[in-house]
Every structure is written in C-alpha cells, then in structure tokens.
Design a protein around this motif. Structure first.
Motif, PDB file in Angstrom:
ATOM      1  N   TYR A  12      46.984  42.761  40.662  1.00  8.69           N
ATOM      2  CA  TYR A  12      47.649  41.768  39.829  1.00  8.69           C
ATOM      3  C   TYR A  12      49.145  42.038  39.721  1.00  8.69           C
ATOM      4  CZ  TYR A  12      48.630  38.635  35.995  1.00  8.69           C
ATOM      5  OH  TYR A  12      49.147  37.635  35.232  1.00  8.69           O
ATOM      6  N   PHE A  13      49.524  43.294  39.598  1.00  5.27           N
ATOM      7  CA  PHE A  13      50.920  43.629  39.405  1.00  5.27           C
ATOM      8  C   PHE A  13      51.639  43.992  40.698  1.00  5.27           C
ATOM      9  CE2 PHE A  13      49.233  44.171  35.118  1.00  5.27           C
ATOM     10  CZ  PHE A  13      50.106  43.343  34.440  1.00  5.27           C
ATOM     11  N   GLY A  14      50.996  43.778  41.846  1.00  6.36           N
ATOM     12  CA  GLY A  14      51.685  43.916  43.121  1.00  6.36           C
ATOM     13  C   GLY A  14      51.809  45.340  43.624  1.00  6.36           C
ATOM     14  N   ARG A  15      50.978  46.228  43.151  1.00  9.55           N
ATOM     15  CA  ARG A  15      50.992  47.597  43.661  1.00  9.55           C
ATOM     16  C   ARG A  15      49.836  47.757  44.627  1.00  9.55           C
ATOM     17  NH1 ARG A  15      50.944  48.691  38.000  1.00  9.55           N
ATOM     18  NH2 ARG A  15      53.009  48.299  37.258  1.00  9.55           N
ATOM     19  N   ASP A  16      49.622  48.968  45.061  1.00 12.95           N
ATOM     20  CA  ASP A  16      48.459  49.283  45.881  1.00 12.95           C
ATOM     21  C   ASP A  16      48.476  48.533  47.213  1.00 12.95           C
ATOM     22  OD1 ASP A  16      46.192  50.807  46.286  1.00 12.95           O
ATOM     23  OD2 ASP A  16      44.851  49.235  45.564  1.00 12.95           O
ATOM     24  N   GLY A  17      49.638  48.514  47.853  1.00 10.61           N
ATOM     25  CA  GLY A  17      49.717  47.977  49.205  1.00 10.61           C
ATOM     26  C   GLY A  17      49.612  46.472  49.321  1.00 10.61           C
TER      27      GLY A  17
ATOM     28  N   ALA B 204      48.801  34.366  55.821  1.00 10.96           N
ATOM     29  CA  ALA B 204      48.739  33.105  55.074  1.00 10.96           C
ATOM     30  C   ALA B 204      47.758  33.215  53.916  1.00 10.96           C
ATOM     31  CB  ALA B 204      48.356  31.956  55.994  1.00 10.96           C
ATOM     32  N   ALA B 205      46.608  33.826  54.173  1.00 11.65           N
ATOM     33  CA  ALA B 205      45.616  33.999  53.107  1.00 11.65           C
ATOM     34  C   ALA B 205      46.160  34.917  52.015  1.00 11.65           C
ATOM     35  CB  ALA B 205      44.323  34.571  53.683  1.00 11.65           C
ATOM     36  N   ARG B 206      46.831  35.993  52.416  1.00  9.85           N
ATOM     37  CA  ARG B 206      47.350  36.942  51.422  1.00  9.85           C
ATOM     38  C   ARG B 206      48.459  36.340  50.576  1.00  9.85           C
ATOM     39  NH1 ARG B 206      45.907  40.289  55.654  1.00  9.85           N
ATOM     40  NH2 ARG B 206      47.965  40.299  56.617  1.00  9.85           N
ATOM     41  N   ILE B 207      49.355  35.556  51.199  1.00  5.56           N
ATOM     42  CA  ILE B 207      50.444  34.977  50.397  1.00  5.56           C
ATOM     43  C   ILE B 207      49.895  33.884  49.473  1.00  5.56           C
ATOM     44  CG2 ILE B 207      51.256  33.226  52.044  1.00  5.56           C
ATOM     45  CD1 ILE B 207      54.132  34.021  51.106  1.00  5.56           C
ATOM     46  N   THR B 208      48.847  33.202  49.912  1.00  2.79           N
ATOM     47  CA  THR B 208      48.218  32.204  49.041  1.00  2.79           C
ATOM     48  C   THR B 208      47.553  32.891  47.850  1.00  2.79           C
ATOM     49  OG1 THR B 208      47.901  30.737  50.940  1.00  2.79           O
ATOM     50  CG2 THR B 208      46.579  30.286  48.981  1.00  2.79           C
ATOM     51  N   GLU B 209      46.907  34.029  48.089  1.00  2.00           N
ATOM     52  CA  GLU B 209      46.322  34.797  46.988  1.00  2.00           C
ATOM     53  C   GLU B 209      47.408  35.282  46.030  1.00  2.00           C
ATOM     54  OE1 GLU B 209      44.097  37.935  48.826  1.00  2.00           O
ATOM     55  OE2 GLU B 209      42.587  36.559  49.627  1.00  2.00           O
ATOM     56  N   ARG B 210      48.539  35.708  46.562  1.00  2.00           N
ATOM     57  CA  ARG B 210      49.660  36.153  45.727  1.00  2.00           C
ATOM     58  C   ARG B 210      50.172  34.996  44.885  1.00  2.00           C
ATOM     59  NH1 ARG B 210      51.208  39.481  42.638  1.00  2.00           N
ATOM     60  NH2 ARG B 210      50.306  40.997  44.045  1.00  2.00           N
TER      61      ARG B 210
ATOM     62  N   ASP C 138      48.651  32.311  37.883  1.00  2.00           N
ATOM     63  CA  ASP C 138      47.775  32.734  36.789  1.00  2.00           C
ATOM     64  C   ASP C 138      48.602  33.447  35.722  1.00  2.00           C
ATOM     65  OD1 ASP C 138      45.998  35.128  35.595  1.00  2.00           O
ATOM     66  OD2 ASP C 138      44.666  33.448  36.092  1.00  2.00           O
ATOM     67  N   GLY C 139      49.445  34.366  36.136  1.00  2.00           N
ATOM     68  CA  GLY C 139      50.293  35.097  35.194  1.00  2.00           C
ATOM     69  C   GLY C 139      51.273  34.182  34.480  1.00  2.00           C
TER      70      GLY C 139
ATOM     71  N   GLY D  83      41.514  28.622  34.747  1.00  2.00           N
ATOM     72  CA  GLY D  83      40.871  28.310  36.026  1.00  2.00           C
ATOM     73  C   GLY D  83      41.063  26.862  36.441  1.00  2.00           C
ATOM     74  N   LYS D  84      40.957  25.951  35.479  1.00  2.00           N
ATOM     75  CA  LYS D  84      41.163  24.527  35.794  1.00  2.00           C
ATOM     76  C   LYS D  84      42.598  24.275  36.239  1.00  2.00           C
ATOM     77  CE  LYS D  84      37.700  22.245  32.998  1.00  2.00           C
ATOM     78  NZ  LYS D  84      37.428  21.227  32.004  1.00  2.00           N
ATOM     79  N   HIS D  85      43.552  24.893  35.550  1.00  2.00           N
ATOM     80  CA  HIS D  85      44.954  24.729  35.928  1.00  2.00           C
ATOM     81  C   HIS D  85      45.217  25.302  37.316  1.00  2.00           C
ATOM     82  CE1 HIS D  85      46.733  23.056  32.260  1.00  2.00           C
ATOM     83  NE2 HIS D  85      45.917  23.854  31.574  1.00  2.00           N
ATOM     84  N   ILE D  86      44.655  26.467  37.602  1.00  2.00           N
ATOM     85  CA  ILE D  86      44.838  27.084  38.917  1.00  2.00           C
ATOM     86  C   ILE D  86      44.223  26.182  39.995  1.00  2.00           C
ATOM     87  CG2 ILE D  86      44.163  29.034  40.400  1.00  2.00           C
ATOM     88  CD1 ILE D  86      46.416  29.732  38.487  1.00  2.00           C
ATOM     89  N   GLY D  87      43.057  25.623  39.720  1.00  2.00           N
ATOM     90  CA  GLY D  87      42.430  24.707  40.672  1.00  2.00           C
ATOM     91  C   GLY D  87      43.317  23.511  40.969  1.00  2.00           C
ATOM     92  N   ARG D  88      43.936  22.954  39.932  1.00  2.00           N
ATOM     93  CA  ARG D  88      44.851  21.822  40.126  1.00  2.00           C
ATOM     94  C   ARG D  88      46.085  22.243  40.916  1.00  2.00           C
ATOM     95  NH1 ARG D  88      45.404  20.148  34.371  1.00  2.00           N
ATOM     96  NH2 ARG D  88      43.275  20.609  33.882  1.00  2.00           N
ATOM     97  N   MET D  89      46.603  23.432  40.604  1.00  2.00           N
ATOM     98  CA  MET D  89      47.783  23.909  41.329  1.00  2.00           C
ATOM     99  C   MET D  89      47.476  24.124  42.813  1.00  2.00           C
ATOM    100  SD  MET D  89      49.432  26.627  38.706  1.00  2.00           S
ATOM    101  CE  MET D  89      50.644  26.110  37.507  1.00  2.00           C
TER     102      MET D  89
END
Length: 177
Positions: free
Chosen positions: A13-18, A75-81, A87-88, A101-107
């Motif tokens: 979530y915070f962008g650590r761990d590779g 592409a998958a990783r940047i979409t997950e980011r 979400d944050g 979750g509903k907002h993320i789905g709309r986004m």
C-alpha cells in the motif's frame, strides 16, 4: 510470522517492498500535475480535474505498454498502483470502507473508457481527439479559453509520440519523455 500478510499489505500500500510500478506511476502523477495543463489547457484544478489528467497521462502510458508483449506485466502493475493510490485518495477525502469499493469500480470504468477514447482519438484526426478530450477532461463542456483544447491535444500527442521512442526498461524506471 503470523502477521506477515499484514506487513506485506502495508508495504504494498505504501509503495515499499519492491513495488516496481512506483517510479513510473510517480512520473505519471508528476506529469499530470504540471501547471500548463491547468493554466494553458484550462483543465479544472479540482479533485475531478486532477483525476482526469492523471487518467489521460496514464492512458497514454498504458497505450505505450500495450504496444509490446513484455508491457503486459508493467501495465498490470501500474494499474494496480493507480487503484491503490485512488483508494488512499478516497479515504483521505473521508469516503468510508463501505463505499470505497464502488467508487474504485467507477474509477476503473472511467479509466477504461478514457483509454478507449484516447486510443481512438490518437488514431483519428484532431477533431475526434478534441471530442474525446472535451468529453473526458472537461466533462462534456469545452472550456471558454480559445486554445485550451488544442494545447492539451498538442501536448498529449507529443507525449504519445515521444513515448514510442522510450524503451520499456527506461519507461518502467519512470523516465517519461
């Protein structure tokens, strides 16, 4: 060891761990926050306008990544980011767990729509690209500034053309032209 899953989730979530997508995603956000989009391009400098600009730049990066077979993973990783960031952002705005979750789905649907619109706009003439920009960056209403749409169109077309010359390795390191 029992809380290893929690540590992994926090690190992700915070962008650590590779998190391989973080440099490229940060570059996308920095590009989308450049003042010229909001001043010369008259993109609304609002929460929605900033989302729309991030989605525009991210769409061009995704279009570039899909041009290579090896681009599917990045592409998958940047979409997950993007999802993690949105979400944050929603939580910072006070949106609760129940509806995030509903907002993320709309986004995500909005990002998918913009990706299609910009892909088609870039393949077409200026008028078709302008229509996609007005619909997606200006929420259907062209700005009053006479050269705003042409400024954004020109800057996005230039970015698209320059992205084609950037290697996948450099791009994933966050090097946007």
């Amino acid at each position: 060891m029992a809380l290893g899953w929690l540590k992994q989730g926090i690190a992700r979530y915070f962008g650590r761990d590779g998190d391989e997508a973080l440099p490229l995603y940060n570059a996308v956000v920095l590009r989308a926050r450049e003042p010229h989009w909001y001043l010369d391009g008259a993109v609304p400098d609002t929460v929605d306008g900033r989302f729309d600009m991030i989605a525009a730049v991210l769409s061009l990066v995704l279009i570039r990544l899909e041009a290579e077979d090896a681009g599917a993973g990045p592409a998958a990783r940047i979409t997950e980011r993007f999802v993690t960031d949105m979400d944050g952002q929603l939580r910072e705005l006070g949106i609760g767990d129940i509806v995030v979750g509903k907002h993320i789905g709309r986004m995500m649907a909005m990002l998918g729509g913009r990706l299609t619109a910009y892909r088609e706009g870039l393949a077409g003439d200026d008028a078709s690209f302008d229509a996609a920009l007005v619909r997606n960056l200006y929420r259907g209403e062209a700005p009053d500034a006479p050269n705003a749409v042409s400024h954004v169109r020109g800057a996005l077309r230039t970015l698209h053309e320059r992205l084609a010359d950037v290697s996948l390795a450099r791009l994933t390191l966050g090097e946007l032209p």
